[in-house]
Scaffold this active site. Structure first.
Site, PDB file in Angstrom:
ATOM      1  N   CYS A   1       2.835 -19.678  17.455  1.00  0.00           N
ATOM      2  CA  CYS A   1       3.849 -20.470  18.174  1.00  0.00           C
ATOM      3  C   CYS A   1       5.162 -19.698  18.348  1.00  0.00           C
ATOM      4  CB  CYS A   1       4.110 -21.797  17.486  1.00  0.00           C
ATOM      5  SG  CYS A   1       2.884 -22.272  16.285  1.00  0.00           S
TER       6      CYS A   1
ATOM      7  N   ARG B   1      -4.053 -16.087   7.156  1.00  0.00           N
ATOM      8  CA  ARG B   1      -3.564 -17.152   6.283  1.00  0.00           C
ATOM      9  C   ARG B   1      -4.082 -16.930   4.882  1.00  0.00           C
ATOM     10  NH1 ARG B   1      -4.076 -22.570  10.095  1.00  0.00           N
ATOM     11  NH2 ARG B   1      -2.804 -21.666  11.759  1.00  0.00           N
TER      12      ARG B   1
ATOM     13  N   GLN C   1      -7.493 -17.493  16.873  1.00  0.00           N
ATOM     14  CA  GLN C   1      -7.354 -18.815  17.505  1.00  0.00           C
ATOM     15  C   GLN C   1      -7.550 -18.725  19.002  1.00  0.00           C
ATOM     16  OE1 GLN C   1      -4.229 -21.616  16.761  1.00  0.00           O
ATOM     17  NE2 GLN C   1      -3.734 -20.719  14.774  1.00  0.00           N
TER      18      GLN C   1
ATOM     19  N   ASP D   1      -5.769 -20.184  21.222  1.00  0.00           N
ATOM     20  CA  ASP D   1      -4.497 -20.908  21.118  1.00  0.00           C
ATOM     21  C   ASP D   1      -3.814 -21.056  22.471  1.00  0.00           C
ATOM     22  OD1 ASP D   1      -2.506 -22.226  19.841  1.00  0.00           O
ATOM     23  OD2 ASP D   1      -1.637 -20.473  18.836  1.00  0.00           O
TER      24      ASP D   1
ATOM     25  N   HIS E   1       0.211 -22.797  23.948  1.00  0.00           N
ATOM     26  CA  HIS E   1       1.380 -23.661  23.786  1.00  0.00           C
ATOM     27  C   HIS E   1       1.809 -24.123  25.167  1.00  0.00           C
ATOM     28  CE1 HIS E   1       1.150 -21.509  19.975  1.00  0.00           C
ATOM     29  NE2 HIS E   1       1.561 -22.675  19.488  1.00  0.00           N
TER      30      HIS E   1
ATOM     31  N   LYS F   1      -0.630 -34.906  15.142  1.00  0.00           N
ATOM     32  CA  LYS F   1      -1.638 -34.194  15.940  1.00  0.00           C
ATOM     33  C   LYS F   1      -2.939 -34.973  16.030  1.00  0.00           C
ATOM     34  CE  LYS F   1      -2.776 -31.416  11.910  1.00  0.00           C
ATOM     35  NZ  LYS F   1      -3.641 -30.379  11.462  1.00  0.00           N
TER      36      LYS F   1
ATOM     37  N   HIS G   1       0.962 -27.870  21.017  1.00  0.00           N
ATOM     38  CA  HIS G   1       0.160 -26.756  20.485  1.00  0.00           C
ATOM     39  C   HIS G   1      -1.282 -27.214  20.601  1.00  0.00           C
ATOM     40  CE1 HIS G   1       3.530 -25.302  17.683  1.00  0.00           C
ATOM     41  NE2 HIS G   1       3.956 -26.473  18.116  1.00  0.00           N
TER      42      HIS G   1
HETATM   43  C1  TSB Z   1      -2.924 -24.843  17.723  1.00  0.00           C
HETATM   44  N1  TSB Z   1       0.127 -23.652  15.854  1.00  0.00           N
HETATM   45  C2  TSB Z   1      -1.114 -24.347  16.024  1.00  0.00           C
HETATM   46  C3  TSB Z   1      -1.828 -23.865  17.269  1.00  0.00           C
HETATM   47  O1  TSB Z   1      -0.898 -23.735  18.347  1.00  0.00           O
HETATM   48  C4  TSB Z   1      -1.985 -24.108  14.777  1.00  0.00           C
HETATM   49  O2  TSB Z   1      -1.975 -23.016  14.239  1.00  0.00           O
HETATM   50  N2  TSB Z   1      -2.714 -25.121  14.374  1.00  0.00           N
HETATM   51  S1  TSB Z   1      -3.691 -25.109  13.107  1.00  0.00           S
HETATM   52  O3  TSB Z   1      -2.998 -24.670  11.952  1.00  0.00           O
HETATM   53  O4  TSB Z   1      -4.282 -26.409  13.033  1.00  0.00           O
HETATM   54  O5  TSB Z   1      -4.827 -24.086  13.369  1.00  0.00           O
HETATM   55  C5  TSB Z   1      -5.600 -24.182  14.542  1.00  0.00           C
HETATM   56  C6  TSB Z   1      -7.076 -24.244  14.230  1.00  0.00           C
HETATM   57  O6  TSB Z   1      -7.466 -23.107  13.496  1.00  0.00           O
HETATM   58  C7  TSB Z   1      -7.500 -25.403  13.350  1.00  0.00           C
HETATM   59  O7  TSB Z   1      -7.668 -26.553  14.110  1.00  0.00           O
HETATM   60  C8  TSB Z   1      -8.820 -24.906  12.796  1.00  0.00           C
HETATM   61  O8  TSB Z   1      -9.880 -25.190  13.679  1.00  0.00           O
HETATM   62  C9  TSB Z   1      -8.640 -23.397  12.760  1.00  0.00           C
HETATM   63  N3  TSB Z   1      -8.433 -22.887  11.388  1.00  0.00           N
HETATM   64  C10 TSB Z   1      -7.414 -23.180  10.558  1.00  0.00           C
HETATM   65  N4  TSB Z   1      -7.536 -22.527   9.396  1.00  0.00           N
HETATM   66  C11 TSB Z   1      -8.664 -21.777   9.491  1.00  0.00           C
HETATM   67  C12 TSB Z   1      -9.338 -20.878   8.614  1.00  0.00           C
HETATM   68  N5  TSB Z   1      -8.852 -20.588   7.416  1.00  0.00           N
HETATM   69  N6  TSB Z   1     -10.483 -20.302   9.033  1.00  0.00           N
HETATM   70  C13 TSB Z   1     -10.969 -20.558  10.253  1.00  0.00           C
HETATM   71  N7  TSB Z   1     -10.375 -21.388  11.126  1.00  0.00           N
HETATM   72  C14 TSB Z   1      -9.240 -21.999  10.759  1.00  0.00           C
HETATM   73 ZN    ZN Z   2       1.168 -23.409  17.622  1.00  0.00          ZN
END
Ligand code: TSB
Ligand code: ZN
Length: 585
Positions: A277, A306, A324, A326, A328, A412, A458
């Site tokens: 983001c 992460r 992702q 992703d 925005h 969300k 997002h």
């Molecule tokens: C959607 N900032 C928002 C983005 O713009 C975001 O990061 N959202 S999130 O934290 O929910 O992450 C997006 C998606 O990543 C989640 O819905 C999930 O499907 C996937 N995700 C999250 N953590 C993991 C992980 N550790 N391993 C694999 N996929 C993951």
């Molecule tokens: Zn985001």
């Protein structure tokens, strides 16, 4: 699978079985001390301090045998109530029970213990009347578990089991468990060479092998095309940012425990990014925007890092390095409803294309009492939550609400799915955000020439390519539709001496059409090669012999079918290309 925790009878049975487990463990390992033994959705577990002893595979049958012996002996299970003082005295040599008792308030709850033969445990109950009723149980697995879930504490031994009322239920459950193990994406991922991990790369850092990479590329192409049509503009941005970037965004305050630690390079401090983001906010800010340009939709296949607990990482489903799908979306307040609706429709559309049916929408809300985790603006939260509900109702979407599951910047909508093994996970997500645009001082010029702050959505349709692929592997059990399949056609000449040349010709024809094809020219029996082609779940197996060569035809078997169909080569190519384009099976 029935939820054992919620079924009153099974709950009591499983809870009693946890005590039986503890008693057997105490017989075999007198040093054992017991922490807690709760009932869970799929049975029970007990966390046990065994001193230096670490449970191994061969221990479970021994413990089970002892459990059977005790059960056969058939002692009654007797309840006693105690005062707190008595309880503290009774368990004075057991630091675990003392910890539990010291936190109990005897004015609010009765302190009770249950005794069966030579074993007594502190417990609220209820229990079955006698251990005789515990007949149809099985110990399933074990793991290490930190006391109170805290890595600073001692590692205890956790043993899992399950108990049913009759043998048929137990056998059915064990069979289902076996089927789920077969479907586990980690198993199929290994068998089909989709991905691997290596301790030198690190935990939660899978490597996508060529077969997996093909699937991922197809997913990327698929969603990129959809997003292009919907007006998304894709970008590439670095997978690091300075600490200051994440201080500006608020991640540093609200998300730090999920991030890798910072690293210093010259005078800059960097972090591996956990989210994209902030980068996209800066892309938006790179130029002036008028209300006429909005919505602005910035997409990226973006790599994030992460920190996930080492016990939580799992195959491709929960990783520490992820990509992702992703985007925005920068909108005016009036556009929120419409844009949110478009995202939900896109999610539905994609799930339909993949034939996915086993999912649930979850509206994830903040916990209003948790002022630490969530940014503090009641008005913003209430408005945002109301808006999401309104759209969901308008679209007639079935959803459930979950308090405390929101992102720190807003509520969300998540799509929840059930993996073959383990707890539910989120795939798609769409998150409303009034906060980040303010933090980055984003603006657009409204129709009165005034500066306004946009709102951000997002959204990630696949979530991550990693997790979506994990789910897809489990849903398809590794038999991918032909458009996704790493190998689409496997050619087997009946006899290498007579048919290899023809097989090579066909290989070239298909390969030239970008059909992913293999030629199996090993000196193995035809039957063996055909069976292997089935095991590998290749959608089309071509068998080429005299007849086919003579008539310029091919004969094929589809995965899962014993029928052979013969076609002119051009017709086969047309058919398969059609199926690929239309994403048919
Ligand atoms: C959607 N900032 C928002 C983005 O713009 C975001 O990061 N959202 S999130 O934290 O929910 O992450 C997006 C998606 O990543 C989640 O819905 C999930 O499907 C996937 N995700 C999250 N953590 C993991 C992980 N550790 N391993 C694999 N996929 C993951
Ligand atoms: Zn985001």
């Amino acid at each position: 699978m029935i939820n054992i925790k919620e079924d009153k009878k099974l709950n009591t049975l499983n809870h009693s079985c946890a005590h039986l487990l503890a008693q057997a463990v105490k017989h075999l390992y007198p040093q054992a001390k017991f922490w807690v033994g709760p009932v869970i959705e799929e049975g029970f577990y007990y966390d046990i301090d065994l001193g230096d002893k670490v449970i191994k595979d061969e221990d479970l049958p021994k413990i089970e045998k002892e459990m059977k012996k005790i059960a056969k002996d058939g002692k009654r299970i007797v309840r006693h109530e105690l005062t707190k003082k008595e309880a503290l005295e009774k368990f004075k040599d057991d630091e675990y029970k003392l910890d539990l008792i010291s936190r109990m308030d005897e004015n609010e709850q009765v302190i009770s213990c249950y005794t069966q033969g030579d074993f007594t445990d502190l417990c609220r109950g209820p229990h079955v009347e006698t251990v005789k009723l515990l007949k149809h149980f099985k110990l399933l697995k074990f793991s290490g578990a930190y006391w109170k879930n805290d890595a600073k504490n001692k590692m205890l031994q956790r043993i899992y089991g399950v108990c049913f009322e009759n043998d048929e239920d137990l056998q059915n459950y064990l069979q289902e468990l076996e089927e789920r193990k077969q479907r586990d994406h980690r198993k199929i991922g290994k068998d089909q060479e989709l991905f691997m991990t290596h301790e030198l790369v690190g935990s939660g850092m899978p490597l996508w092998l060529p077969n997996g990479a093909i699937i991922r590329k197809q997913l990327e192409n698929y969603i990129y095309e959809k997003e292009q049509k919907l007006g998304y503009k894709h970008v590439y941005t670095p997978c690091v940012g300075t600490t200051n970037l994440y201080k500006t965004s608020g991640h540093w305050d609200h998300y730090k425990e999920n991030m890798f630690p910072e690293m210093k390079v010259d005078d800059e401090e960097f972090v591996l990014r956990p989210m994209n983001c902030p980068h996209h906010m800066l892309v938006y800010k790179n130029k002036l925007h008028s209300y006429r340009d909005l919505p602005v939709r910035i997409g990226e296949f973006a790599t994030d890092f992460r920190y996930e607990a080492s016990g939580a990482v799992k195959g491709l489903e929960r990783v520490r390095c992820m990509c992702q799908n992703d985007a925005h979306l920068f909108v005016t307040p009036e556009q929120i409803g419409d844009e949110f609706k478009k995202v939900v429709k896109l999610i539905l559309d994609v799930y339909e294309d993949f034939g996915l049916k086993n999912y649930k929408f979850r509206l994830s809300l903040r916990d209003p009492s948790d002022k630490e985790k969530y940014f503090d603006d009641d008005k913003m939260w209430n408005e945002a939550e109301a808006k999401l509900r309104e759209v969901l109702n308008e679209l007639n979407i079935d959803y459930f609400e979950a308090i405390g599951e929101a992102a720190f910047y807003g509520p969300k909508l998540d799509v929840e799915v059930k993996p073959a093994v383990g707890p539910d996970v989120t795939l798609s997500t769409c998150q409303l955000d009034f906060l980040l645009p303010r933090k980055f001082e984003l603006t657009y010029i409204d129709n009165n020439g005034q500066k306004q702050t946009p709102v951000v959505l997002h959204r990630a349709i696949f979530g991550t390519f990693d997790r979506f692929t994990a789910f897809l592997i489990e849903e398809t059990k590794g038999a991918f539709p032909v458009w996704l399949s790493p190998i689409q056609v496997n050619i087997i000449p009946v006899n290498n001496t007579y048919h290899l040349e023809y097989a090579e010709e066909i290989f070239k024809l298909l390969n030239d059409k970008n059909i992913r094809v293999e030629l199996d020219s090993r000196e193995e029996k035809l039957g063996y090669k055909m069976r292997e082609s089935q095991t590998r779940k290749i959608p089309y197996t071509l068998i080429l012999g005299d007849k086919e060569k003579e008539n310029q035809e091919i004969s094929y078997r589809k995965f899962g079918s014993n029928e052979t169909t013969t076609l002119k080569i051009a017709d086969f190519i047309d058919m398969i290309l059609n199926k690929i384009t239309n994403k048919e099976n």
